[in-house]
Design an enzyme around this catalytic site. Structure first.
Site, PDB file in Angstrom:
ATOM      1  N   GLU A 255       0.791  -1.243   0.000  1.00  0.00           N
ATOM      2  CA  GLU A 255       0.000   0.000   0.000  1.00  0.00           C
ATOM      3  C   GLU A 255       0.822   1.292   0.000  1.00  0.00           C
ATOM      4  OE1 GLU A 255      -2.562  -0.287   3.416  1.00  0.00           O
ATOM      5  OE2 GLU A 255      -3.942  -1.609   2.381  1.00  0.00           O
TER       6      GLU A 255
ATOM      7  N   GLU B   8      -5.790  -8.643   0.426  1.00  0.00           N
ATOM      8  CA  GLU B   8      -6.361  -8.228   1.707  1.00  0.00           C
ATOM      9  C   GLU B   8      -7.816  -7.888   1.481  1.00  0.00           C
ATOM     10  OE1 GLU B   8      -4.700  -5.225   4.280  1.00  0.00           O
ATOM     11  OE2 GLU B   8      -2.678  -5.701   3.594  1.00  0.00           O
TER      12      GLU B   8
HETATM   13  C1  BG6 Z   1      -4.406  -2.574   5.433  1.00  0.00           C
HETATM   14  C2  BG6 Z   1      -3.020  -2.869   5.953  1.00  0.00           C
HETATM   15  O1  BG6 Z   1      -4.481  -1.290   4.965  1.00  0.00           O
HETATM   16  O2  BG6 Z   1      -5.452  -2.604   6.358  1.00  0.00           O
HETATM   17  C3  BG6 Z   1      -3.003  -3.865   7.110  1.00  0.00           C
HETATM   18  O3  BG6 Z   1      -2.188  -3.326   4.929  1.00  0.00           O
HETATM   19  C4  BG6 Z   1      -4.095  -3.516   8.090  1.00  0.00           C
HETATM   20  O4  BG6 Z   1      -1.720  -3.828   7.687  1.00  0.00           O
HETATM   21  C5  BG6 Z   1      -5.443  -3.596   7.369  1.00  0.00           C
HETATM   22  O5  BG6 Z   1      -4.106  -4.279   9.236  1.00  0.00           O
HETATM   23  C6  BG6 Z   1      -6.648  -3.348   8.263  1.00  0.00           C
HETATM   24  O6  BG6 Z   1      -6.500  -2.148   8.946  1.00  0.00           O
HETATM   25  P1  BG6 Z   1      -6.606  -2.079  10.533  1.00  0.00           P
HETATM   26  O7  BG6 Z   1      -6.268  -0.696  10.868  1.00  0.00           O
HETATM   27  O8  BG6 Z   1      -8.021  -2.439  10.846  1.00  0.00           O
HETATM   28  O9  BG6 Z   1      -5.658  -3.065  11.077  1.00  0.00           O
END
Ligand code: BG6
Length: 493
Positions: free
Chosen positions: A195, A388
């Protein structure tokens, strides 16, 4: 002509994590401290549920890092993670039980080069990842490894201002060469940067730059740091191709799919503009050159990227083999005087009335994922991976220890159905890794209560708990989806 809605036989199912959110053992095995080790816990709101999502915690991170503040360790949950460092064998056994074909993880740079400046790598750190990869491969799980996922040795931030410095490129190349050499036989799929586009949201998290060092010129700093990351990514891709001809090396963005708030042409133009600002990252990393629309943007914002002769050649020589995305939500764009201010925030202030929000205020939009995949395929024609996607939610442990997370199953089912639709649309989607197959420390808030996993970890926000792992209802559900290569998505249970 008919198209069947099915996942290809070789579709890769799995889960995704990052070293700094799971490993813990921040100062064991010779590891140096990373920028993420200074990420502090952001306490929940008084009602314990809805968090006003913000990266404001960054300023605290900076203070802590700069003055070496000696707070109790519980304030830095990423230093403990979920103790994957010591429990990886059991955790990987659970991933094997789930039927994973792929596991996305990252290598902590500071575990291999504790300060980032050493000439020789830390053998103990290298040996740790050898064991992790061996364990995965023994269970038929392919590692998909991110080189840089929101952390770097804190010393590079202190001495060089992280990615703001061109010198950091060379340090990163040394790190990448070391791990390519060591793991070439074990790892065939790599991602350079996680990202990169989030440098705009937090230049500390994304690029290791202390905000107070660039106060008043954050945008300039974020784009300059990004330029150095582009060069580093391209150099590493070119080097990786030479060292590992059978490996695939991709780029990754947080896909910010943006809809126009209305059909007013000016709103649609605004959405196009914001979309471009997000697609800028794959534009450079896949096409190997800066897109022309950025010239106008940089000029209007007074941004000047410092480059050196030959940068264009470097970018052209190391383009990504695939595009991977994180996908959590969609955004709205409207042509209004404060449009620039609201578009920068991760959760847009404009609310889409057609979408529900997660407990953390993230709009849930499964169809948006199909739209995103279609758009990326149409623009680049490169293989795509959803690396993700997930739902951060508050889970309740019943008296008998069960966790009935039907909301997570519902979210997953709806998103996977849209991935399948995209595949039926003709999009070349090759894999899906759910974010957080096991509960982990949140990136943005450092909470544990923002849970993503199919596997519960007994640990609260303050690091209290046994760390025991328990299967939630979603565990058996995802297991069945994987075992049937998606066919179970059509059944009612
Ligand atoms: C993504 C990141 O943007 O979002 C992860 O690459 C992150 O590292 C995920 O954990 C979810 O975000 P959060 O803040 O809920 O952990």
């Amino acid at each position: 002509m008919t198209t069947s809605a099915a996942f290809p036989a070789d579709f890769l199912w799995g889960g995704a994590t990052a070293a700094n959110q799971i490993e813990g053992a921040a100062q064991e095995g010779g590891k140096g401290l990373s920028t993420s080790d200074f990420a502090r816990f952001v306490p929940p709101m008084a009602d314990g549920s809805v968090i006003d999502f913000t990266f404001d915690a960054t300023s605290h991170q900076v203070e802590a890092a700069l003055v070496g503040e000696d707070d109790p360790q519980t304030l830095y949950p990423k230093r403990h993670g979920i103790d994957f460092y010591h429990r990886f064998r059991d955790d990987i056994a659970l991933f094997g039980e789930l039927g994973f074909g792929v596991f996305r993880m990252s290598i902590s740079w500071a575990r291999i080069f504790p300060t980032g400046f050493e000439e020789e790598p830390n053998e103990e750190g290298l040996a740790f990842y050898d064991q992790v990869f061996d364990e995965l491969l023994a269970r038929g799980i392919r590692p998909l490894v991110t080189l840089s996922h929101y952390e770097m040795p804190i010393e590079i931030s202190r001495r060089l201002d992280g990615w703001l410095s061109r010198e950091t490129i060379g340090l990163f190349e040394r790190f990448a060469r070391t791990v390519f050499e060591r793991y070439a036989d074990k790892v065939k799929m790599w991602i350079t940067f996680n990202e990169m586009n989030m440098n705009l949201t937090s230049v500390y998290t994304g690029a290791g730059v202390f905000p107070d060092r660039v106060a008043g010129r954050e945008l300039q700093a974020a784009y300059q740091a990004t330029h150095h990351q582009f060069l580093a990514a391209a150099k590493v891709v070119a080097m990786g191709h030479e060292m590992m001809p059978d490996a695939q090396i991709g780029c990754m963005i947080c896909r910010l799919e943006t809809y126009a708030a209305t059909c007013k042409p000016e709103d649609v133009m605004r959405a196009t503009h914001e979309d471009n600002l997000n697609l800028f990252y794959p534009d450079v990393q896949v096409r190997g050159e800066y897109p022309t629309y950025m010239n106008r943007y940089f000029a209007e914002k007074g941004i000047t990227i410092v480059t050196e002769p030959g940068d264009d050649d470097i970018l052209r020589a190391g383009t990504a083999d695939f595009i991977s995305i994180s996908y959590y939500m969609t955004y709205l764009a409207e042509d209004r005087p404060d449009a620039d201010d609201i578009s920068g925030s991760l959760v847009s202030k404009l609310k889409n009335p057609h979408l529900e929000l997660s407990a953390w205020g993230w709009p849930v939009d499964p169809v948006g994922l199909r739209i995103a995949l279609n758009k990326l395929w149409g623009r680049y024609g490169k293989p795509l991976y959803v690396v993700e996607n997930g739902l951060g939610a508050v889970d309740t442990v019943a008296e008998d220890g069960a966790i009935h997370d039907d909301y997570r199953i519902d979210y997953l089912r709806k998103h996977l159905l849209q991935v399948r639709e995209a595949i039926a649309d003709g999009v070349d989607v090759r894999g899906y890794t759910w974010w957080g197959p096991i509960d982990l420390v949140s990136c943005s808030t450092s909470q544990m209560t923002k849970r993503y996993g199919f596997i519960h970890v007994d640990q609260d926000d303050y690091g209290r708990g046994t760390l025991a792992r328990t299967k939630k209802d979603s565990f058996a559900w995802y297991q069945r989806v994987i075992a049937t290569n998606g066919a179970a998505l059509d059944s009612d249970d």
